[in-house]
Design a protein around this motif. Structure first.
Motif, PDB file in Angstrom:
ATOM      1  N   VAL A 108       0.946  -1.038   0.261  1.00 56.63           N
ATOM      2  CA  VAL A 108       0.203  -0.186  -0.206  1.00 56.63           C
ATOM      3  C   VAL A 108       0.684   1.657   0.041  1.00 56.63           C
ATOM      4  O   VAL A 108       0.598   2.405  -0.466  1.00 56.63           O
ATOM      5  CB  VAL A 108      -1.159   0.162   1.405  1.00 56.63           C
ATOM      6  N   HIS A 109       2.411   1.513   0.861  1.00 55.86           N
ATOM      7  CA  HIS A 109       3.072   2.507   1.318  1.00 55.86           C
ATOM      8  C   HIS A 109       3.323   2.561  -0.512  1.00 55.86           C
ATOM      9  O   HIS A 109       3.441   3.580  -0.894  1.00 55.86           O
ATOM     10  CB  HIS A 109       3.597   1.987   1.888  1.00 55.86           C
ATOM     11  N   VAL A 110       4.130   1.209  -1.011  1.00 56.90           N
ATOM     12  CA  VAL A 110       4.504   1.917  -2.228  1.00 56.90           C
ATOM     13  C   VAL A 110       3.583   2.201  -3.321  1.00 56.90           C
ATOM     14  O   VAL A 110       3.694   2.752  -4.075  1.00 56.90           O
ATOM     15  CB  VAL A 110       5.469   0.353  -2.627  1.00 56.90           C
ATOM     16  N   GLY A 111       2.783   1.412  -3.257  1.00 57.23           N
ATOM     17  CA  GLY A 111       1.124   2.164  -4.361  1.00 57.23           C
ATOM     18  C   GLY A 111       1.369   3.604  -4.348  1.00 57.23           C
ATOM     19  O   GLY A 111       0.506   3.838  -4.902  1.00 57.23           O
ATOM     20  N   ALA A 112       0.860   4.060  -2.952  1.00 58.82           N
ATOM     21  CA  ALA A 112       1.414   5.044  -2.652  1.00 58.82           C
ATOM     22  C   ALA A 112       2.205   6.487  -3.505  1.00 58.82           C
ATOM     23  O   ALA A 112       1.641   7.053  -4.239  1.00 58.82           O
ATOM     24  CB  ALA A 112       0.691   6.060  -1.147  1.00 58.82           C
ATOM     25  N   LEU A 113       3.336   5.291  -2.944  1.00 51.40           N
ATOM     26  CA  LEU A 113       4.848   6.464  -3.482  1.00 51.40           C
ATOM     27  C   LEU A 113       4.546   6.256  -5.131  1.00 51.40           C
ATOM     28  O   LEU A 113       4.540   7.201  -6.084  1.00 51.40           O
ATOM     29  CB  LEU A 113       5.829   5.609  -2.833  1.00 51.40           C
ATOM     30  N   VAL A 114       3.870   5.653  -5.645  1.00 48.83           N
ATOM     31  CA  VAL A 114       3.946   5.290  -7.040  1.00 48.83           C
ATOM     32  C   VAL A 114       2.789   5.855  -7.787  1.00 48.83           C
ATOM     33  O   VAL A 114       3.035   6.968  -8.863  1.00 48.83           O
ATOM     34  CB  VAL A 114       3.280   3.690  -7.445  1.00 48.83           C
ATOM     35  N   ALA A 115       1.819   6.264  -7.373  1.00 47.68           N
ATOM     36  CA  ALA A 115       0.670   7.256  -7.249  1.00 47.68           C
ATOM     37  C   ALA A 115       1.093   8.603  -7.336  1.00 47.68           C
ATOM     38  O   ALA A 115       0.411   9.324  -8.432  1.00 47.68           O
ATOM     39  CB  ALA A 115      -0.873   6.880  -6.824  1.00 47.68           C
ATOM     40  N   VAL A 116       2.237   9.124  -6.708  1.00 54.93           N
ATOM     41  CA  VAL A 116       2.012  10.290  -6.521  1.00 54.93           C
ATOM     42  C   VAL A 116       3.114  10.798  -7.553  1.00 54.93           C
ATOM     43  O   VAL A 116       2.987  11.452  -7.924  1.00 54.93           O
ATOM     44  CB  VAL A 116       2.792  10.484  -4.855  1.00 54.93           C
ATOM     45  N   ALA A 117       4.106  10.015  -7.651  1.00 50.81           N
ATOM     46  CA  ALA A 117       5.164  10.042  -8.749  1.00 50.81           C
ATOM     47  C   ALA A 117       4.473  10.224 -10.011  1.00 50.81           C
ATOM     48  O   ALA A 117       4.781  11.223 -10.161  1.00 50.81           O
ATOM     49  CB  ALA A 117       6.320   8.915  -8.724  1.00 50.81           C
ATOM     50  N   LEU A 118       3.012   9.033 -10.156  1.00 54.25           N
ATOM     51  CA  LEU A 118       2.677   9.275 -11.507  1.00 54.25           C
ATOM     52  C   LEU A 118       1.881  10.968 -11.755  1.00 54.25           C
ATOM     53  O   LEU A 118       1.869  11.917 -12.592  1.00 54.25           O
ATOM     54  CB  LEU A 118       1.390   8.479 -11.296  1.00 54.25           C
ATOM     55  N   GLY A 119       1.502  11.619 -10.681  1.00 50.02           N
ATOM     56  CA  GLY A 119       0.606  13.106 -10.145  1.00 50.02           C
ATOM     57  C   GLY A 119       1.737  12.859 -10.870  1.00 50.02           C
ATOM     58  O   GLY A 119       1.222  14.736 -11.648  1.00 50.02           O
ATOM     59  N   TYR A 120       2.697  13.390 -10.053  1.00 58.23           N
ATOM     60  CA  TYR A 120       3.704  14.873  -9.675  1.00 58.23           C
ATOM     61  C   TYR A 120       4.005  14.902 -11.307  1.00 58.23           C
ATOM     62  O   TYR A 120       4.091  16.264 -11.902  1.00 58.23           O
ATOM     63  CB  TYR A 120       5.096  14.165  -9.539  1.00 58.23           C
ATOM     64  N   VAL A 121       4.213  13.727 -12.313  1.00 59.15           N
ATOM     65  CA  VAL A 121       4.646  13.616 -13.905  1.00 59.15           C
ATOM     66  C   VAL A 121       3.567  14.241 -14.734  1.00 59.15           C
ATOM     67  O   VAL A 121       3.568  14.951 -15.793  1.00 59.15           O
ATOM     68  CB  VAL A 121       4.839  12.343 -14.378  1.00 59.15           C
ATOM     69  N   ILE A 122       2.448  14.108 -14.690  1.00 57.75           N
ATOM     70  CA  ILE A 122       1.208  14.867 -15.104  1.00 57.75           C
ATOM     71  C   ILE A 122       1.267  16.206 -14.628  1.00 57.75           C
ATOM     72  O   ILE A 122       1.539  17.331 -15.971  1.00 57.75           O
ATOM     73  CB  ILE A 122      -0.091  14.219 -14.577  1.00 57.75           C
ATOM     74  N   VAL A 123       1.230  16.459 -13.539  1.00 58.53           N
ATOM     75  CA  VAL A 123       1.411  18.087 -13.243  1.00 58.53           C
ATOM     76  C   VAL A 123       2.271  18.864 -13.356  1.00 58.53           C
ATOM     77  O   VAL A 123       2.341  20.345 -14.029  1.00 58.53           O
ATOM     78  CB  VAL A 123       0.968  17.923 -11.185  1.00 58.53           C
ATOM     79  N   THR A 124       3.494  18.356 -13.591  1.00 60.78           N
ATOM     80  CA  THR A 124       4.699  19.799 -13.920  1.00 60.78           C
ATOM     81  C   THR A 124       4.363  19.438 -15.509  1.00 60.78           C
ATOM     82  O   THR A 124       4.057  20.364 -16.514  1.00 60.78           O
ATOM     83  CB  THR A 124       5.779  18.507 -13.744  1.00 60.78           C
ATOM     84  N   VAL A 125       4.304  18.094 -16.130  1.00 61.02           N
ATOM     85  CA  VAL A 125       3.436  18.674 -17.892  1.00 61.02           C
ATOM     86  C   VAL A 125       2.287  19.836 -18.308  1.00 61.02           C
ATOM     87  O   VAL A 125       2.431  20.544 -18.678  1.00 61.02           O
ATOM     88  CB  VAL A 125       2.430  17.398 -18.148  1.00 61.02           C
ATOM     89  N   TRP A 126       1.264  20.061 -16.479  1.00 60.08           N
ATOM     90  CA  TRP A 126       0.103  20.743 -16.815  1.00 60.08           C
ATOM     91  C   TRP A 126       0.883  22.617 -16.321  1.00 60.08           C
ATOM     92  O   TRP A 126      -0.175  23.317 -17.147  1.00 60.08           O
ATOM     93  CB  TRP A 126      -1.030  20.639 -15.783  1.00 60.08           C
ATOM     94  N   VAL A 127       1.838  22.205 -15.497  1.00 56.96           N
ATOM     95  CA  VAL A 127       2.401  23.517 -15.575  1.00 56.96           C
ATOM     96  C   VAL A 127       3.366  23.962 -16.584  1.00 56.96           C
ATOM     97  O   VAL A 127       3.173  25.408 -16.738  1.00 56.96           O
ATOM     98  CB  VAL A 127       3.533  23.189 -13.817  1.00 56.96           C
ATOM     99  N   LEU A 128       3.774  23.167 -17.239  1.00 54.82           N
ATOM    100  CA  LEU A 128       4.682  23.314 -18.413  1.00 54.82           C
ATOM    101  C   LEU A 128       3.354  24.168 -19.250  1.00 54.82           C
ATOM    102  O   LEU A 128       3.719  25.207 -19.911  1.00 54.82           O
ATOM    103  CB  LEU A 128       5.388  22.521 -18.889  1.00 54.82           C
ATOM    104  N   LEU A 129       2.770  23.329 -20.115  1.00 53.88           N
ATOM    105  CA  LEU A 129       1.004  24.122 -20.587  1.00 53.88           C
ATOM    106  C   LEU A 129       1.042  25.668 -20.128  1.00 53.88           C
ATOM    107  O   LEU A 129       0.417  26.481 -21.045  1.00 53.88           O
ATOM    108  CB  LEU A 129       0.276  22.930 -20.543  1.00 53.88           C
TER     109      LEU A 129
END
Length: 260
Positions: A187-208
């Motif tokens: 569960v802990h590792v799954g949360a980290l993976v989800a947050v990392a993926l979310g950060y990638v998506i938000v980074t693209v959003w910020v660039l746009l």
């Protein structure tokens, strides 16, 4: 290369465990201080959170810049110290193995990325803060367009980009490394993976949003939701959450010295 667990000599375990514990607390401190932007309404900042860069809170002409610059400085130093401590444990474990095995490349990338993140935070806060806040000062916005701002202001964009790239590489590498060792704390590792993926998506959003908000850019006004400030704050919140999850990974104590 397959995962190859190794064990340090018994005499090395206490000092290694202490180093990991200190790194955990420093990582958590860095994560909490990263959220200092939440104080902007408390201190009465005039900046519009919807459109203003978070870095504008640290602009030299802002009365409460000392607070946010101080928070980022301590956060960066804490994170860098945590990375050095953690990598030191990995290196000691490597030397203690008879086969001299090398640490996982993903583990190395995670340390490198988070180390760059920490250094960039300190440099940005101490050496290259913005000189003014373009979101509320017309003269500042015009000076940015014509290149009339101080060199430190101009370098700010480069340092901020390095900071974001370091966080991206560090969190994604740590998430993939932890996922490859998910025999425990799924569960802990799954949360980290989800947050990392979310950060990638938000980074693209910020660039746009940045492209949309930049006058003269070919995408200016054509994309984005005019919420650059909110997108940046979302990204910072996710990176802080990611740091907290990395710092509290149960696998750190037992697996920091494993090699792959």
């Amino acid at each position: 290369m397959p995962d190859t667990p190794t064990s340090p000599p018994p005499s090395a375990r206490p000092s290694a465990d202490r180093a990991v514990d200190i790194a955990r607390w420093l990582g958590l401190l860095a994560a909490v201080l990263q959220l200092s932007w939440l104080l902007e309404s408390v201190v009465g900042s005039p900046l519009p959170s919807r459109t203003a860069y978070v870095s504008e809170l640290m602009a030299s002409d802002q009365p409460t810049a000392w607070l946010f610059r101080g928070a980022d400085t301590v956060a960066g130093m804490a994170l860098l110290t945590a990375v050095l401590l953690s990598w030191g444990v990995v290196r000691r474990w490597r030397r203690s193995t008879q086969r001299g095995e090398r640490p996982s490349r993903l583990l190395g990338l995670a340390h490198l990325g988070l180390g760059v993140f920490g250094v960039a935070m300190v440099v940005d806060a101490v050496l290259t803060p913005m000189s003014c806040a373009p979101s509320i000062e017309v003269a500042c916005a015009q000076a940015e367009l014509t290149g009339q701002v101080p060199l430190t202001h101009q370098l700010h964009s480069l340092v901020s980009s390095l900071s974001a790239m370091g966080a991206l590489v560090g969190l994604v590498s740590a998430a993939v490394w932890a996922w490859s060792r998910r025999r425990r704390a799924t569960v802990h590792v799954g949360a980290l993976v989800a947050v990392a993926l979310g950060y990638v998506i938000v980074t693209v959003w910020v660039l746009l949003e940045m492209a949309s908000a930049t006058p003269g850019h070919e995408l200016s006004g054509r994309i984005g939701l005019d919420v650059l400030g909110w997108s940046q704050r979302a990204g910072i919140t996710l990176s802080a959450l990611g740091l907290a999850l990395v710092a509290t990974l149960p696998t750190l104590r037992s697996d920091a010295g494993r090699t792959a």
